[in-house]
Motif scaffolding. Structure first.
Motif, PDB file in Angstrom:
ATOM      1  N   VAL A 156       0.829  -1.211   0.000  1.00 49.63           N
ATOM      2  CA  VAL A 156       0.000   0.000   0.000  1.00 49.63           C
ATOM      3  C   VAL A 156       0.857   1.252   0.000  1.00 49.63           C
ATOM      4  O   VAL A 156       0.581   2.223  -0.710  1.00 49.63           O
ATOM      5  CB  VAL A 156      -0.952  -0.001   1.221  1.00 49.63           C
ATOM      6  CG1 VAL A 156      -1.651   1.346   1.347  1.00 49.63           C
ATOM      7  CG2 VAL A 156      -1.986  -1.112   1.077  1.00 49.63           C
TER       8      VAL A 156
ATOM      9  N   ARG B  25      -9.019   3.786  -6.061  1.00 49.34           N
ATOM     10  CA  ARG B  25      -8.804   2.438  -6.587  1.00 49.34           C
ATOM     11  C   ARG B  25     -10.043   1.922  -7.317  1.00 49.34           C
ATOM     12  O   ARG B  25      -9.956   1.416  -8.438  1.00 49.34           O
ATOM     13  CB  ARG B  25      -8.426   1.483  -5.450  1.00 49.34           C
ATOM     14  CG  ARG B  25      -8.052   0.085  -5.938  1.00 49.34           C
ATOM     15  CD  ARG B  25      -7.562  -0.792  -4.808  1.00 49.34           C
ATOM     16  NE  ARG B  25      -8.621  -1.115  -3.859  1.00 49.34           N
ATOM     17  CZ  ARG B  25      -8.723  -0.615  -2.642  1.00 49.34           C
ATOM     18  NH1 ARG B  25      -7.830   0.253  -2.205  1.00 49.34           N
ATOM     19  NH2 ARG B  25      -9.704  -0.951  -1.836  1.00 49.34           N
ATOM     20  N   LEU B  26     -11.198   2.075  -6.708  1.00 47.77           N
ATOM     21  CA  LEU B  26     -12.438   1.618  -7.332  1.00 47.77           C
ATOM     22  C   LEU B  26     -12.771   2.442  -8.571  1.00 47.77           C
ATOM     23  O   LEU B  26     -13.194   1.900  -9.602  1.00 47.77           O
ATOM     24  CB  LEU B  26     -13.588   1.696  -6.325  1.00 47.77           C
ATOM     25  CG  LEU B  26     -13.532   0.710  -5.162  1.00 47.77           C
ATOM     26  CD1 LEU B  26     -14.708   0.941  -4.217  1.00 47.77           C
ATOM     27  CD2 LEU B  26     -13.538  -0.728  -5.666  1.00 47.77           C
TER      28      LEU B  26
ATOM     29  N   THR C 168      -9.389   3.906  -1.245  1.00 47.75           N
ATOM     30  CA  THR C 168     -10.415   3.036  -1.846  1.00 47.75           C
ATOM     31  C   THR C 168     -11.207   3.701  -2.972  1.00 47.75           C
ATOM     32  O   THR C 168     -11.396   3.085  -4.037  1.00 47.75           O
ATOM     33  CB  THR C 168     -11.377   2.519  -0.763  1.00 47.75           C
ATOM     34  OG1 THR C 168     -10.624   1.794   0.218  1.00 47.75           O
ATOM     35  CG2 THR C 168     -12.438   1.612  -1.368  1.00 47.75           C
ATOM     36  N   PRO C 169     -11.685   4.938  -2.805  1.00 43.70           N
ATOM     37  CA  PRO C 169     -12.442   5.562  -3.905  1.00 43.70           C
ATOM     38  C   PRO C 169     -11.624   5.700  -5.187  1.00 43.70           C
ATOM     39  O   PRO C 169     -12.150   5.502  -6.284  1.00 43.70           O
ATOM     40  CB  PRO C 169     -12.816   6.938  -3.337  1.00 43.70           C
ATOM     41  CG  PRO C 169     -12.804   6.755  -1.855  1.00 43.70           C
ATOM     42  CD  PRO C 169     -11.690   5.796  -1.598  1.00 43.70           C
TER      43      PRO C 169
ATOM     44  N   SER D  47     -10.480   1.481 -11.405  1.00 47.39           N
ATOM     45  CA  SER D  47     -10.846   0.134 -11.864  1.00 47.39           C
ATOM     46  C   SER D  47     -12.055   0.200 -12.789  1.00 47.39           C
ATOM     47  O   SER D  47     -12.073  -0.423 -13.862  1.00 47.39           O
ATOM     48  CB  SER D  47     -11.145  -0.771 -10.671  1.00 47.39           C
ATOM     49  OG  SER D  47     -10.026  -0.909  -9.826  1.00 47.39           O
TER      50      SER D  47
END
Length: 260
Positions: free
Chosen positions: A78, A91-92, A88-89, A95
């Motif tokens: 990380v 990364r998502l 997380t936001p 993606s």
């Protein structure tokens, strides 16, 4: 004073990385320039065979040099790339964005290759690259081999070897961090397509960056390899001159002076 192979390998890794970045863009450039002036089936087949042999050879060297590490695995923590892996936001979001872009590319490819008129439009757009695209059945078979080679070997070289080299994952490599490694390997990938011109370098570097993010997110090269190979093989669907324009295909087979 004796020198063992263990002492030499780190230096060999550095030399290979420099050669991959600085010399690879010029490999086969003379042959490619010749094809850009006068293209023919014989010339294209020679280029395809040379690319397959050279790229598999350099990839084999990369795999051996990185041993005992696994070149297909994208090792990351990380803190290596916190803005991506630790948020997380982001990364998502990335993606989803990459998934949408890949899906849109293949939908567009299917659409462009679905009718004769659309393939004719694609042939015009791809005009500056027609010197390299396959025409005959034999060329198309070799193009599939080139596509598989590019998908596997270029990912091994740029998202495998260079990404790990610049991020400091093995002895003799640079410890620049994963973000810098991702950017530098993407630029190197773009430069490797120097023969296609400045616009293609920029475009390919962006594609390389997206494939790099895909490798980092998934932790391996499997998905980038699959996407890369299918993108290159897609030309077989969208470009069919023997079927759509036999007269032009005949000239491309016998020999076509592109400077006239």
């Amino acid at each position: 004073m004796s020198i063992s192979i263990v002492d030499v390998v780190p230096h060999l890794r550095q030399i290979f990385a420099v050669a991959l970045v600085a010399l690879q863009p010029f490999h086969g450039l003379r042959r490619t320039r010749s094809l850009q002036r006068f293209t023919s089936t014989a010339g294209r087949l020679s280029a395809y065979r040379s690319i397959v042999l050279w790229t598999w050879t350099t990839s084999a060297v990369a795999v051996v040099l990185i041993l005992p590490g696994n070149i297909l695995l994208t090792e990351r923590r990380v803190d290596d790339m916190f803005w991506l892996l630790g948020v997380t936001p982001v990364r998502l979001g990335l993606s989803i964005l990459i998934g949408i872009l890949i899906f849109a590319f293949f939908v567009q490819m299917v659409f462009l290759g679905s009718t004769t008129d659309r393939r004719a439009q694609y042939a015009k757009v791809a005009g500056s690259f027609r010197f390299f695209l396959p025409v005959t059945t034999e060329e198309r078979c070799w193009w599939l081999a080139v596509s598989l080679t590019a998908g596997i070997c270029e990912e091994v070289l740029y998202r495998g070897y260079l990404l790990q080299f610049f991020s400091g994952k093995f002895e003799g490599s640079l410890s620049l961090g994963l973000t810098a490694a991702w950017l530098l390997s993407s630029v190197a990938f773009g430069l490797a397509h120097f023969y296609q011109g400045v616009r293609a370098i920029a475009k390919t570097a962006v594609v390389g960056a997206l494939l790099g993010i895909l490798a980092i997110l998934t932790g391996n090269l499997i998905l980038p390899i699959l996407v890369h190979a299918l993108m290159d093989a897609g030309h077989l669907w969208t470009y069919r001159p023997q079927q759509d324009d036999p007269n032009k295909a005949d000239r491309l087979i016998r020999g076509y002076d592109l400077t006239s």
